[in-house]
Design a protein around this motif. Structure first.
Motif, PDB file in Angstrom:
ATOM      1  N   LEU A  98       7.195 -13.720 -19.484  1.00  0.00           N
ATOM      2  CA  LEU A  98       7.924 -14.182 -18.651  1.00  0.00           C
ATOM      3  C   LEU A  98       8.128 -13.190 -17.415  1.00  0.00           C
ATOM      4  O   LEU A  98       8.305 -13.415 -16.293  1.00  0.00           O
ATOM      5  N   GLY A  99       8.169 -11.802 -17.928  1.00  0.00           N
ATOM      6  CA  GLY A  99       8.197 -10.773 -16.916  1.00  0.00           C
ATOM      7  C   GLY A  99       7.141 -10.810 -16.057  1.00  0.00           C
ATOM      8  O   GLY A  99       7.184 -10.468 -14.671  1.00  0.00           O
ATOM      9  N   LEU A 100       5.885 -11.030 -16.659  1.00  0.00           N
ATOM     10  CA  LEU A 100       4.587 -11.178 -15.788  1.00  0.00           C
ATOM     11  C   LEU A 100       4.846 -12.300 -14.751  1.00  0.00           C
ATOM     12  O   LEU A 100       4.384 -12.207 -13.460  1.00  0.00           O
ATOM     13  N   ALA A 101       5.283 -13.540 -15.244  1.00  0.00           N
ATOM     14  CA  ALA A 101       5.349 -14.753 -14.452  1.00  0.00           C
ATOM     15  C   ALA A 101       6.470 -14.420 -13.129  1.00  0.00           C
ATOM     16  O   ALA A 101       6.054 -14.588 -12.117  1.00  0.00           O
ATOM     17  N   ARG A 102       7.274 -13.685 -13.505  1.00  0.00           N
ATOM     18  CA  ARG A 102       8.543 -13.555 -12.342  1.00  0.00           C
ATOM     19  C   ARG A 102       7.893 -12.408 -11.467  1.00  0.00           C
ATOM     20  O   ARG A 102       8.103 -12.621 -10.254  1.00  0.00           O
ATOM     21  N   ALA A 103       7.022 -11.431 -11.942  1.00  0.00           N
ATOM     22  CA  ALA A 103       6.492 -10.527 -10.891  1.00  0.00           C
ATOM     23  C   ALA A 103       5.644 -11.192 -10.108  1.00  0.00           C
ATOM     24  O   ALA A 103       5.324 -11.087  -8.908  1.00  0.00           O
ATOM     25  N   LEU A 104       4.852 -12.206 -10.628  1.00  0.00           N
ATOM     26  CA  LEU A 104       3.746 -12.862  -9.964  1.00  0.00           C
ATOM     27  C   LEU A 104       4.480 -13.847  -8.896  1.00  0.00           C
ATOM     28  O   LEU A 104       3.830 -14.167  -7.840  1.00  0.00           O
ATOM     29  N   GLY A 105       5.454 -14.464  -9.371  1.00  0.00           N
ATOM     30  CA  GLY A 105       6.220 -15.583  -8.532  1.00  0.00           C
ATOM     31  C   GLY A 105       6.791 -14.674  -7.291  1.00  0.00           C
ATOM     32  O   GLY A 105       6.561 -15.405  -6.128  1.00  0.00           O
ATOM     33  N   GLN A 277       3.857  -5.060 -16.155  1.00  0.00           N
ATOM     34  CA  GLN A 277       3.870  -6.366 -15.633  1.00  0.00           C
ATOM     35  C   GLN A 277       3.866  -6.428 -14.367  1.00  0.00           C
ATOM     36  O   GLN A 277       2.938  -7.180 -13.566  1.00  0.00           O
ATOM     37  N   ALA A 278       4.573  -5.474 -13.447  1.00  0.00           N
ATOM     38  CA  ALA A 278       4.341  -5.472 -12.143  1.00  0.00           C
ATOM     39  C   ALA A 278       3.109  -4.882 -11.435  1.00  0.00           C
ATOM     40  O   ALA A 278       2.336  -5.360 -10.501  1.00  0.00           O
ATOM     41  N   ASP A 279       2.451  -3.937 -12.408  1.00  0.00           N
ATOM     42  CA  ASP A 279       1.184  -3.661 -11.997  1.00  0.00           C
ATOM     43  C   ASP A 279      -0.190  -4.805 -12.389  1.00  0.00           C
ATOM     44  O   ASP A 279      -0.797  -4.959 -11.414  1.00  0.00           O
ATOM     45  N   ILE A 280       0.251  -5.654 -13.304  1.00  0.00           N
ATOM     46  CA  ILE A 280      -0.870  -6.671 -13.659  1.00  0.00           C
ATOM     47  C   ILE A 280      -0.620  -7.719 -12.550  1.00  0.00           C
ATOM     48  O   ILE A 280      -1.586  -8.373 -12.249  1.00  0.00           O
ATOM     49  N   ALA A 281       0.620  -8.148 -12.360  1.00  0.00           N
ATOM     50  CA  ALA A 281       0.843  -9.084 -11.327  1.00  0.00           C
ATOM     51  C   ALA A 281       0.158  -8.628  -9.890  1.00  0.00           C
ATOM     52  O   ALA A 281      -0.402  -9.495  -9.389  1.00  0.00           O
ATOM     53  N   ALA A 282       0.225  -7.365  -9.556  1.00  0.00           N
ATOM     54  CA  ALA A 282      -0.084  -7.005  -8.349  1.00  0.00           C
ATOM     55  C   ALA A 282      -1.788  -7.208  -8.352  1.00  0.00           C
ATOM     56  O   ALA A 282      -2.577  -7.369  -7.356  1.00  0.00           O
ATOM     57  N   ARG A 283      -2.509  -6.963  -9.380  1.00  0.00           N
ATOM     58  CA  ARG A 283      -4.072  -7.222  -9.812  1.00  0.00           C
ATOM     59  C   ARG A 283      -4.205  -8.466  -9.604  1.00  0.00           C
ATOM     60  O   ARG A 283      -5.466  -8.876  -9.288  1.00  0.00           O
ATOM     61  N   LEU A 284      -3.501  -9.662 -10.357  1.00  0.00           N
ATOM     62  CA  LEU A 284      -3.753 -10.823 -10.462  1.00  0.00           C
ATOM     63  C   LEU A 284      -3.784 -11.714  -9.254  1.00  0.00           C
ATOM     64  O   LEU A 284      -4.472 -12.619  -8.777  1.00  0.00           O
ATOM     65  N   ALA A 285      -2.592 -11.188  -8.654  1.00  0.00           N
ATOM     66  CA  ALA A 285      -2.134 -12.174  -7.321  1.00  0.00           C
ATOM     67  C   ALA A 285      -3.275 -12.422  -6.245  1.00  0.00           C
ATOM     68  O   ALA A 285      -3.418 -13.513  -5.822  1.00  0.00           O
ATOM     69  N   PRO A 286      -3.930 -11.325  -6.104  1.00  0.00           N
ATOM     70  CA  PRO A 286      -4.972 -11.411  -4.919  1.00  0.00           C
ATOM     71  C   PRO A 286      -6.211 -12.556  -5.420  1.00  0.00           C
ATOM     72  O   PRO A 286      -6.974 -13.333  -4.625  1.00  0.00           O
ATOM     73  N   ALA A 287      -6.431 -12.213  -6.615  1.00  0.00           N
ATOM     74  CA  ALA A 287      -7.554 -13.355  -7.042  1.00  0.00           C
ATOM     75  C   ALA A 287      -6.949 -14.627  -7.275  1.00  0.00           C
ATOM     76  O   ALA A 287      -7.954 -15.940  -6.836  1.00  0.00           O
ATOM     77  N   ILE A 288      -5.809 -15.182  -7.589  1.00  0.00           N
ATOM     78  CA  ILE A 288      -5.065 -16.298  -7.590  1.00  0.00           C
ATOM     79  C   ILE A 288      -5.070 -16.938  -6.286  1.00  0.00           C
ATOM     80  O   ILE A 288      -5.573 -17.762  -5.847  1.00  0.00           O
ATOM     81  N   LEU A 289      -4.686 -16.050  -4.985  1.00  0.00           N
ATOM     82  CA  LEU A 289      -4.611 -16.339  -3.627  1.00  0.00           C
ATOM     83  C   LEU A 289      -5.977 -16.663  -3.162  1.00  0.00           C
ATOM     84  O   LEU A 289      -6.292 -17.600  -2.416  1.00  0.00           O
ATOM     85  N   ARG A 290      -7.108 -15.884  -3.486  1.00  0.00           N
ATOM     86  CA  ARG A 290      -8.500 -16.246  -2.785  1.00  0.00           C
ATOM     87  C   ARG A 290      -8.724 -17.634  -3.630  1.00  0.00           C
ATOM     88  O   ARG A 290      -9.444 -18.201  -3.058  1.00  0.00           O
ATOM     89  N   ALA A 291      -8.480 -17.593  -4.726  1.00  0.00           N
ATOM     90  CA  ALA A 291      -8.847 -19.006  -5.373  1.00  0.00           C
ATOM     91  C   ALA A 291      -8.128 -20.149  -4.837  1.00  0.00           C
ATOM     92  O   ALA A 291      -9.038 -21.137  -4.664  1.00  0.00           O
TER      93      ALA A 291
END
Length: 303
Positions: A98-105, A277-291
């Motif tokens: 949940l914390g990761l999802a919120r950070a990603l959101g 959670q904030a760190d992993i979200a910051a790493r995952l977001a660019p990959a999701i956005l590029r996809a």
């Protein structure tokens, strides 16, 4: 399972034959827990272009779903709390998800203009919202090394009560949010957020980030293709795959509308704290956005 052609985000195709279950309201955004007597439709968060929480944000470009967000209980299921070790374990919820999802959101909302998250209010042990009603593990009598005493010998009436109280309202809520976005001309990407334990029956798992897909693999493959910069050991369809029946939510909500979709699994020791959670979200977001951009720029597939 019959395969359907994937549909790019830029397409305007409106599939026929989609049946929406009735919902008592138009699925408003709400972060207020539902009443204890029932109506467990899940909680909904939203972020706008500033990255701040914004219940009035535009329709989402990304809809995040966290089916295993909580280990909470409520009447008439408080007897699960009699085993604190069970409720603190992965069998009761996905730690950190949940914390990761919120950070990603927040990041995805700022990058795309709007993002939403629908998350479960109660423990997966009461009803696993990512399992269909015909599966025994929707209310598992055994999960990992735990024998779930409260789920032993459930009769049809008991299972039906939980399904009607939890599963139907939650998935009606998700379906209503998607229908609202479609009505506004937005075809959101559907991303479910999960976590998994570092070991399984005593064996260590070396994968850190798993990307799982069902019959429409394009979005998951695109995320994988852009994942090199995450610094995570990333694999497709690990530690689970659709053959493990873990893509139920994607099948219900993304595949019928040909929406880009993927299930993301993070090893829970990597997202144990808000800072992680904030760190992993910051790493995952660019990959999701590029996809997302990859699929948007691609042609509509031929049927």
């Amino acid at each position: 399972m019959t395969k359907s052609p994937p549909m790019r985000q830029a397409c305007r195709y409106q599939p026929d034959g989609i049946y929406l279950m009735s919902h008592p309201d138009p699925a408003p955004l709400s972060s207020t827990p539902p009443p204890m007597h029932g109506g467990w439709s899940g909680l909904c968060d939203a972020w706008g272009a500033t990255g701040a929480a914004d219940p009035d944000a535009l329709t989402p470009q990304v809809l995040l779903i966290c089916e295993h967000a909580s280990n909470a209980t409520a009447p008439p299921w408080t007897h699960f709390d009699e085993d604190p070790a069970q409720m603190a374990a992965h069998v009761a919820s996905d730690p950190g998800a949940l914390g990761l999802a919120r950070a990603l959101g927040a990041i995805l909302g700022q990058s795309t203009g709007a993002a939403e998250l629908v998350h479960a209010p109660l423990s997966r042990l009461i009803y696993d919202l990512n399992r269909s009603p015909d599966r025994a593990d929707a209310m598992p009598p055994v999960s990992e090394s735990f024998h779930i005493r409260q789920n032993q010998g459930l009769d049809l009436g008991q299972r039906m009560t939980r399904m009607e109280a939890l599963y139907l309202p939650f998935h009606n809520h998700v379906r209503a949010r998607i229908a609202r976005a479609l009505m506004h001309g937005t075809r959101p990407c559907i991303v479910t957020i999960h976590s998994f334990s570092p070991t399984w029956h005593g064996l260590p798992r070396d994968v850190e980030f798993g990307i799982i897909h069902d019959d429409a693999p394009e979005f998951a493959q695109a995320i994988l293709a852009h994942s090199a910069d995450t610094g995570l050991t990333t694999r497709l369809n690990e530690p689970y795959s659709a053959t493990d029946h873990v893509t139920h939510t994607l099948r219900l909500h993304a595949l019928p509308y040909f929406l880009p979709n993927a299930m993301l699994e993070l090893r829970n020791d990597l997202i144990a704290s808000p800072a992680q959670q904030a760190d992993i979200a910051a790493r995952l977001a660019p990959a999701i956005l590029r996809a997302m951009q990859t699929l948007k720029d691609g042609p509509c597939p031929q049927s």
